[in-house]
Scaffold this motif. Structure first.
Motif, PDB file in Angstrom:
ATOM      1  N   HIS A  29     -15.748  -9.910  88.521  1.00 55.87           N
ATOM      2  CA  HIS A  29     -16.257 -11.192  87.490  1.00 55.87           C
ATOM      3  C   HIS A  29     -15.387 -11.360  85.715  1.00 55.87           C
ATOM      4  CE1 HIS A  29     -19.620 -12.062  89.769  1.00 55.87           C
ATOM      5  NE2 HIS A  29     -19.890 -11.563  89.929  1.00 55.87           N
ATOM      6  N   LEU A  30     -15.945  -9.558  85.007  1.00 58.24           N
ATOM      7  CA  LEU A  30     -15.032  -9.855  83.675  1.00 58.24           C
ATOM      8  C   LEU A  30     -13.404 -10.191  83.870  1.00 58.24           C
ATOM      9  CD1 LEU A  30     -17.095  -6.289  82.870  1.00 58.24           C
ATOM     10  CD2 LEU A  30     -17.362  -8.892  81.125  1.00 58.24           C
ATOM     11  N   ALA A  31     -12.627  -9.657  85.156  1.00 59.35           N
ATOM     12  CA  ALA A  31     -11.596 -10.114  85.192  1.00 59.35           C
ATOM     13  C   ALA A  31     -11.177 -11.971  85.119  1.00 59.35           C
ATOM     14  CB  ALA A  31     -10.903  -9.622  86.198  1.00 59.35           C
ATOM     15  N   ASN A  32     -11.634 -12.385  85.317  1.00 61.39           N
ATOM     16  CA  ASN A  32     -12.328 -13.945  86.248  1.00 61.39           C
ATOM     17  C   ASN A  32     -12.698 -15.227  84.603  1.00 61.39           C
ATOM     18  OD1 ASN A  32     -10.929 -13.264  88.756  1.00 61.39           O
ATOM     19  ND2 ASN A  32     -12.455 -13.882  89.738  1.00 61.39           N
ATOM     20  N   ALA A  33     -13.519 -14.088  83.686  1.00 62.14           N
ATOM     21  CA  ALA A  33     -14.004 -15.203  82.842  1.00 62.14           C
ATOM     22  C   ALA A  33     -12.712 -15.254  81.786  1.00 62.14           C
ATOM     23  CB  ALA A  33     -15.063 -13.739  82.111  1.00 62.14           C
ATOM     24  N   ASP A  34     -13.231 -16.144  81.141  1.00 60.94           N
ATOM     25  CA  ASP A  34     -12.619 -16.477  79.605  1.00 60.94           C
ATOM     26  C   ASP A  34     -13.147 -16.354  78.347  1.00 60.94           C
ATOM     27  OD1 ASP A  34     -10.267 -18.316  81.067  1.00 60.94           O
ATOM     28  OD2 ASP A  34     -11.719 -19.852  81.938  1.00 60.94           O
ATOM     29  N   ILE A  35     -14.703 -16.493  78.403  1.00 60.66           N
ATOM     30  CA  ILE A  35     -15.810 -15.686  77.646  1.00 60.66           C
ATOM     31  C   ILE A  35     -16.982 -15.590  77.763  1.00 60.66           C
ATOM     32  CG2 ILE A  35     -16.770 -16.902  75.453  1.00 60.66           C
ATOM     33  CD1 ILE A  35     -14.855 -19.852  76.054  1.00 60.66           C
TER      34      ILE A  35
ATOM     35  N   VAL B 164      -6.162 -17.200  88.766  1.00 59.75           N
ATOM     36  CA  VAL B 164      -5.548 -17.821  88.785  1.00 59.75           C
ATOM     37  C   VAL B 164      -5.888 -18.784  87.557  1.00 59.75           C
ATOM     38  CG1 VAL B 164      -4.195 -20.292  88.433  1.00 59.75           C
ATOM     39  CG2 VAL B 164      -3.817 -18.189  90.036  1.00 59.75           C
ATOM     40  N   LYS B 165      -6.461 -19.121  86.237  1.00 57.56           N
ATOM     41  CA  LYS B 165      -7.198 -19.847  85.553  1.00 57.56           C
ATOM     42  C   LYS B 165      -6.890 -20.850  84.875  1.00 57.56           C
ATOM     43  CE  LYS B 165      -8.731 -15.095  83.298  1.00 57.56           C
ATOM     44  NZ  LYS B 165      -9.415 -14.051  82.051  1.00 57.56           N
ATOM     45  N   GLU B 166      -7.111 -21.672  85.486  1.00 57.73           N
ATOM     46  CA  GLU B 166      -6.668 -23.189  85.446  1.00 57.73           C
ATOM     47  C   GLU B 166      -7.754 -23.819  85.257  1.00 57.73           C
ATOM     48  OE1 GLU B 166      -4.018 -24.456  88.490  1.00 57.73           O
ATOM     49  OE2 GLU B 166      -2.172 -23.173  87.750  1.00 57.73           O
ATOM     50  N   GLY B 167      -7.998 -25.295  84.836  1.00 55.26           N
ATOM     51  CA  GLY B 167      -8.916 -26.333  84.792  1.00 55.26           C
ATOM     52  C   GLY B 167      -9.598 -25.131  84.211  1.00 55.26           C
ATOM     53  N   GLU B 168     -11.683 -25.018  83.940  1.00 58.34           N
ATOM     54  CA  GLU B 168     -12.819 -25.262  83.443  1.00 58.34           C
ATOM     55  C   GLU B 168     -12.403 -24.341  83.073  1.00 58.34           C
ATOM     56  OE1 GLU B 168     -16.297 -26.211  86.493  1.00 58.34           O
ATOM     57  OE2 GLU B 168     -15.602 -23.625  86.974  1.00 58.34           O
ATOM     58  N   VAL B 169     -13.049 -23.956  81.533  1.00 56.77           N
ATOM     59  CA  VAL B 169     -13.307 -22.314  80.764  1.00 56.77           C
ATOM     60  C   VAL B 169     -14.329 -21.884  81.198  1.00 56.77           C
ATOM     61  CG1 VAL B 169     -13.798 -21.375  78.990  1.00 56.77           C
ATOM     62  CG2 VAL B 169     -11.443 -23.487  78.837  1.00 56.77           C
ATOM     63  N   ARG B 170     -13.985 -21.125  82.118  1.00 55.83           N
ATOM     64  CA  ARG B 170     -15.296 -19.428  82.079  1.00 55.83           C
ATOM     65  C   ARG B 170     -15.786 -18.886  81.512  1.00 55.83           C
ATOM     66  NH1 ARG B 170     -11.027 -18.608  87.732  1.00 55.83           N
ATOM     67  NH2 ARG B 170     -10.130 -18.107  85.709  1.00 55.83           N
ATOM     68  N   ILE B 171     -17.239 -19.296  80.916  1.00 59.12           N
ATOM     69  CA  ILE B 171     -17.723 -18.370  80.015  1.00 59.12           C
ATOM     70  C   ILE B 171     -18.995 -17.026  81.067  1.00 59.12           C
ATOM     71  CG2 ILE B 171     -20.065 -17.999  78.873  1.00 59.12           C
ATOM     72  CD1 ILE B 171     -19.317 -21.322  78.178  1.00 59.12           C
ATOM     73  N   LEU B 172     -19.189 -15.642  80.905  1.00 62.70           N
ATOM     74  CA  LEU B 172     -19.722 -15.249  81.419  1.00 62.70           C
ATOM     75  C   LEU B 172     -20.963 -14.409  80.827  1.00 62.70           C
ATOM     76  CD1 LEU B 172     -19.902 -12.985  84.249  1.00 62.70           C
ATOM     77  CD2 LEU B 172     -18.238 -12.135  83.055  1.00 62.70           C
ATOM     78  N   TYR B 173     -22.377 -14.051  81.330  1.00 63.72           N
ATOM     79  CA  TYR B 173     -23.810 -13.239  80.841  1.00 63.72           C
ATOM     80  C   TYR B 173     -23.801 -12.652  81.841  1.00 63.72           C
ATOM     81  CZ  TYR B 173     -27.864 -12.709  79.532  1.00 63.72           C
ATOM     82  OH  TYR B 173     -29.308 -12.171  79.253  1.00 63.72           O
ATOM     83  N   LEU B 174     -23.661 -11.106  81.184  1.00 66.04           N
ATOM     84  CA  LEU B 174     -23.769 -10.224  82.143  1.00 66.04           C
ATOM     85  C   LEU B 174     -24.707  -9.140  81.707  1.00 66.04           C
ATOM     86  CD1 LEU B 174     -20.675  -8.754  84.653  1.00 66.04           C
ATOM     87  CD2 LEU B 174     -22.677  -7.251  83.428  1.00 66.04           C
ATOM     88  N   ALA B 175     -26.180  -9.155  81.491  1.00 67.83           N
ATOM     89  CA  ALA B 175     -27.097  -8.031  81.581  1.00 67.83           C
ATOM     90  C   ALA B 175     -28.228  -8.387  82.529  1.00 67.83           C
ATOM     91  CB  ALA B 175     -27.507  -8.964  79.898  1.00 67.83           C
ATOM     92  N   ASN B 176     -29.304  -7.126  82.284  1.00 64.32           N
ATOM     93  CA  ASN B 176     -30.849  -7.481  82.629  1.00 64.32           C
ATOM     94  C   ASN B 176     -31.255  -8.901  82.495  1.00 64.32           C
ATOM     95  OD1 ASN B 176     -30.912  -5.875  84.466  1.00 64.32           O
ATOM     96  ND2 ASN B 176     -31.784  -4.584  82.096  1.00 64.32           N
ATOM     97  N   LEU B 177     -31.254  -9.974  83.035  1.00 63.64           N
ATOM     98  CA  LEU B 177     -32.352 -11.352  82.816  1.00 63.64           C
ATOM     99  C   LEU B 177     -33.472 -11.306  82.529  1.00 63.64           C
ATOM    100  CD1 LEU B 177     -30.379 -13.380  85.538  1.00 63.64           C
ATOM    101  CD2 LEU B 177     -29.619 -12.635  83.687  1.00 63.64           C
ATOM    102  N   GLN B 178     -33.643 -11.136  81.150  1.00 59.42           N
ATOM    103  CA  GLN B 178     -34.757 -11.110  80.865  1.00 59.42           C
ATOM    104  C   GLN B 178     -34.479 -11.738  78.620  1.00 59.42           C
ATOM    105  OE1 GLN B 178     -34.901  -6.771  80.643  1.00 59.42           O
ATOM    106  NE2 GLN B 178     -35.291  -6.321  78.866  1.00 59.42           N
ATOM    107  N   PRO B 179     -36.262 -11.967  78.326  1.00 61.74           N
ATOM    108  CA  PRO B 179     -35.925 -12.789  76.826  1.00 61.74           C
ATOM    109  C   PRO B 179     -35.428 -12.159  75.923  1.00 61.74           C
ATOM    110  CG  PRO B 179     -37.577 -12.762  77.945  1.00 61.74           C
ATOM    111  CD  PRO B 179     -37.371 -12.360  78.877  1.00 61.74           C
ATOM    112  N   SER B 180     -35.309 -10.302  75.652  1.00 57.28           N
ATOM    113  CA  SER B 180     -35.725  -9.551  75.242  1.00 57.28           C
ATOM    114  C   SER B 180     -33.105  -9.871  75.196  1.00 57.28           C
ATOM    115  CB  SER B 180     -35.327  -8.320  75.061  1.00 57.28           C
ATOM    116  OG  SER B 180     -34.557  -7.150  76.323  1.00 57.28           O
ATOM    117  N   LYS B 181     -32.465 -10.241  75.793  1.00 53.17           N
ATOM    118  CA  LYS B 181     -31.164 -10.209  76.110  1.00 53.17           C
ATOM    119  C   LYS B 181     -30.860 -11.231  75.812  1.00 53.17           C
ATOM    120  CE  LYS B 181     -31.687  -5.309  77.804  1.00 53.17           C
ATOM    121  NZ  LYS B 181     -31.018  -4.602  76.651  1.00 53.17           N
TER     122      LYS B 181
END
Length: 233
Positions: free
Chosen positions: A126-132, A47-64
């Motif tokens: 994770h993607l389903a539960n995100a808003d952005i 249920v998407k209520e309350g805060e807006v959920r932002i998702l970043y999903l990738a390898n965690l490195q500066p180039s990304k």
């Protein structure tokens, strides 16, 4: 490499922006475009209520672009923007980068959580539960699968003009294209989406429709079949 490539009758790239990789090696007519495509089962979101959920999903490195995204969150915090959180999902590629990012979050008390890399059902949850969805690489890309997956999940997307990304993310249509290494621009686009639910919904619907039209497994197979038929003929 050039000699080996010239033995072939054609070459396939993932987007029109990547055709230039083979300019001078193949005639233009023998450079074919076939974007990535796949079929995904996206679970029902929580249920998407309350805060807006932002998702970043990738390898965690500066180039990304992970540092740029976190610095954008700092800028939102400085402007007293509330009602959102960022979930970062991925594997760290450098201890120094991890220390920098975690310290940045802790020192600024940012609404950010770090989770390990995810695959299969976990990733799609994770993607389903995100808003952005935000993925802002600094360096060359092809046609990132994660962009296709975010579109399949019906998310508005903030990204950069790297590789074939702009052939999936249309600026002001299903998201925003920002300059690379520009936390200010990321923050501005995030603020627009955080503060406007109807904009998120409209852009998310555009992502979903574009995915269905162009980036399913069936569409990729259709494109490959057409290319193979042309080369064989």
């Amino acid at each position: 490499v050039r000699s080996t490539l010239k033995m072939n009758n054609g070459v396939i790239v993932l987007g029109n922006n990547l055709r230039s990789l083979f300019t001078g090696i193949f005639p233009e007519k023998d450079i074919y475009v076939c974007p990535n495509g796949g079929n995904y089962v996206i679970p029902e979101p929580a249920v998407k209520e309350g805060e807006v959920r932002i998702l970043y999903l990738a390898n965690l490195q500066p180039s990304k672009g992970i540092e740029d995204v976190l610095n954008a969150i700092v800028k939102l915090k400085e402007r007293a923007v509330n009602g959102f959180s960022l979930t970062v999902v991925g594997s760290w590629r450098s201890n120094n980068v991890e220390s920098f990012c975690r310290n940045l979050v802790e020192e600024n008390k940012l609404p950010v959580s770090f989770l390990p890399s995810a695959n299969g059902d976990d990733k799609f949850r994770h993607l389903a539960n995100a808003d952005i969805f935000v993925f802002t690489p600094r360096e060359p890309e092809g046609h990132p699968w994660v962009i296709v997956e975010a579109m399949a999940a019906g998310l508005p997307i903030i990204s950069t003009d790297k590789g074939a990304i702009i052939e999936s993310v249309k600026d002001n249509v299903n998201g925003y294209i920002v300059p690379s290494s520009d936390p200010d621009a990321i923050a501005e686009r995030l603020l627009k989406l955080i503060s406007d639910p109807s904009l998120r919904k409209r852009m998310g619907a555009e992502s979903k429709q574009a995915y269905k039209n162009r980036f399913t497994e069936e569409k990729m197979v259709e494109n490959l079949t057409t290319i193979f038929d042309k080369v064989i003929a």
